[in-house]
Design an enzyme around this catalytic site. Structure first.
Site, PDB file in Angstrom:
ATOM      1  N   CYS A   4       0.894  -1.214  -0.157  1.00  0.00           N
ATOM      2  CA  CYS A   4       0.078  -0.246  -0.121  1.00  0.00           C
ATOM      3  C   CYS A   4       0.907   1.249  -0.066  1.00  0.00           C
ATOM      4  CB  CYS A   4      -0.892   0.003   1.305  1.00  0.00           C
ATOM      5  SG  CYS A   4      -0.249   0.058   2.675  1.00  0.00           S
ATOM      6  N   CYS A  34      -1.167   0.443   7.132  1.00  0.00           N
ATOM      7  CA  CYS A  34      -2.570   0.290   7.503  1.00  0.00           C
ATOM      8  C   CYS A  34      -3.162  -0.880   6.612  1.00  0.00           C
ATOM      9  CB  CYS A  34      -3.528   1.416   6.847  1.00  0.00           C
ATOM     10  SG  CYS A  34      -3.444   2.905   7.799  1.00  0.00           S
ATOM     11  N   ARG A  35      -3.423  -0.879   5.403  1.00  0.00           N
ATOM     12  CA  ARG A  35      -3.772  -1.911   4.550  1.00  0.00           C
ATOM     13  C   ARG A  35      -2.897  -2.983   4.143  1.00  0.00           C
ATOM     14  NH1 ARG A  35      -5.712   2.172  -0.385  1.00  0.00           N
ATOM     15  NH2 ARG A  35      -3.862   3.198   0.638  1.00  0.00           N
ATOM     16  N   SER A  36      -1.665  -2.868   3.794  1.00  0.00           N
ATOM     17  CA  SER A  36      -0.710  -4.010   3.535  1.00  0.00           C
ATOM     18  C   SER A  36      -0.458  -4.740   4.719  1.00  0.00           C
ATOM     19  CB  SER A  36       0.479  -3.321   2.664  1.00  0.00           C
ATOM     20  OG  SER A  36       1.261  -2.566   3.509  1.00  0.00           O
ATOM     21  N   ASP A  56      -8.473   3.365   1.401  1.00  0.00           N
ATOM     22  CA  ASP A  56      -7.574   3.732   2.380  1.00  0.00           C
ATOM     23  C   ASP A  56      -8.337   4.313   3.880  1.00  0.00           C
ATOM     24  OD1 ASP A  56      -5.304   4.733   4.207  1.00  0.00           O
ATOM     25  OD2 ASP A  56      -4.556   6.101   2.551  1.00  0.00           O
ATOM     26  N   ASN A 111       2.767   1.377   4.180  1.00  0.00           N
ATOM     27  CA  ASN A 111       2.806   0.156   5.180  1.00  0.00           C
ATOM     28  C   ASN A 111       2.519   0.388   6.505  1.00  0.00           C
ATOM     29  OD1 ASN A 111       5.536  -2.114   5.638  1.00  0.00           O
ATOM     30  ND2 ASN A 111       3.664  -2.527   4.768  1.00  0.00           N
TER      31      ASN A 111
END
Length: 163
Positions: free
Chosen positions: A9, A14-16, A127, A12
C-alpha cells in the site's frame, strides 16, 4: 521452493500490514507455512521503521489475527525474489508496475480485490487512515474476502511449480 507474496500500500501502516497478517494466518491454516512466505511494504517511505497504525493493530487483534509490524519501503530489487506483488489499490498497481525492471516483473503485480469475484469493477481497498475505526474494520473485511481467492490462486501456482 518457497512461494513469496508481498502486499503493498502507500505507507505500509494500514492496508498492507493487515493483508499480510490475514494472509499469513490463511497460509498457516491451510498448512502451507513452509511453502509460502508473506510480507508487506509501502510505495513510499514516510513511515519506515514505525509500527502499524494502532487502529489497524486493534482491528487485527480483535478479529484473532497477529499484530506487530515495522513499516518498510518496497525496493524494486525485490521483484527478482517475489512470485506475486499484491497492490491494495490501482494507484499502487501503477506505481509498482512502473518500478518493475522487466515486463515479467510487472506481470507479477495484481490487485488484491481482483481475487474477490464479488468485487465487480471496484477493485480498490479504500485507505482507512483518515477515517475512524470503522474504516479499518471495512478494510479488514475486504482483505479477508479477497484472501480466499488469493489463497486458491497461490495453491494453483504452487501446484504448477511442483509439476
Amino acid at each position: 521452493m518457497t512461494y513469496r507474496v508481498c502486499f503493498v500500500c502507500t505507507g505500509n501502516i494500514c492496508r498492507s500490514p493487515m493483508a499480510e497478517s490475514v494472509f499469513r494466518a490463511r497460509v498457516a491454516a491451510a498448512g502451507l507455512d513452509g511453502l509460502v512466505e508473506v510480507d508487506s511494504a509501502g510505495t513510499d517511505g514516510w513511515h519506515e521503521g514505525e509500527g502499524a497504525d494502532p487502529r489497524a493493530e486493534t482491528a487485527l487483534r480483535e478479529n484473532g489475527y497477529a499484530a506487530g509490524h515495522a513499516a518498510r519501503r518496497f525496493d524494486p530489487s525485490w521483484f527478482a525474489r517475489l512470485d506475486l506483488v499484491v497492490a491494495l489499490d490501482s494507484g499502487h498497481l501503477r506505481s509498482l508496475r512502473r518500478l518493475a525492471p522487466t515486463k515479467r516483473d510487472a506481470d507479477k503485480v495484481r490487485l488484491l480485490r481482483s481475487y474477490d469475484p464479488a468485487a465487480g469493477g471496484d477493485l480498490d481497498v479504500p485507505d482507512p487512515y483518515y477515517g475512524d475505526a470503522g474504516g479499518f474494520e471495512e478494510c479488514l473485511e475486504m482483505v479477508e474476502t479477497a484472501s480466499t481467492g488469493l489463497l486458491a490462486a497461490v495453491r494453483t501456482d504452487l501446484e504448477g511449480q511442483a509439476a
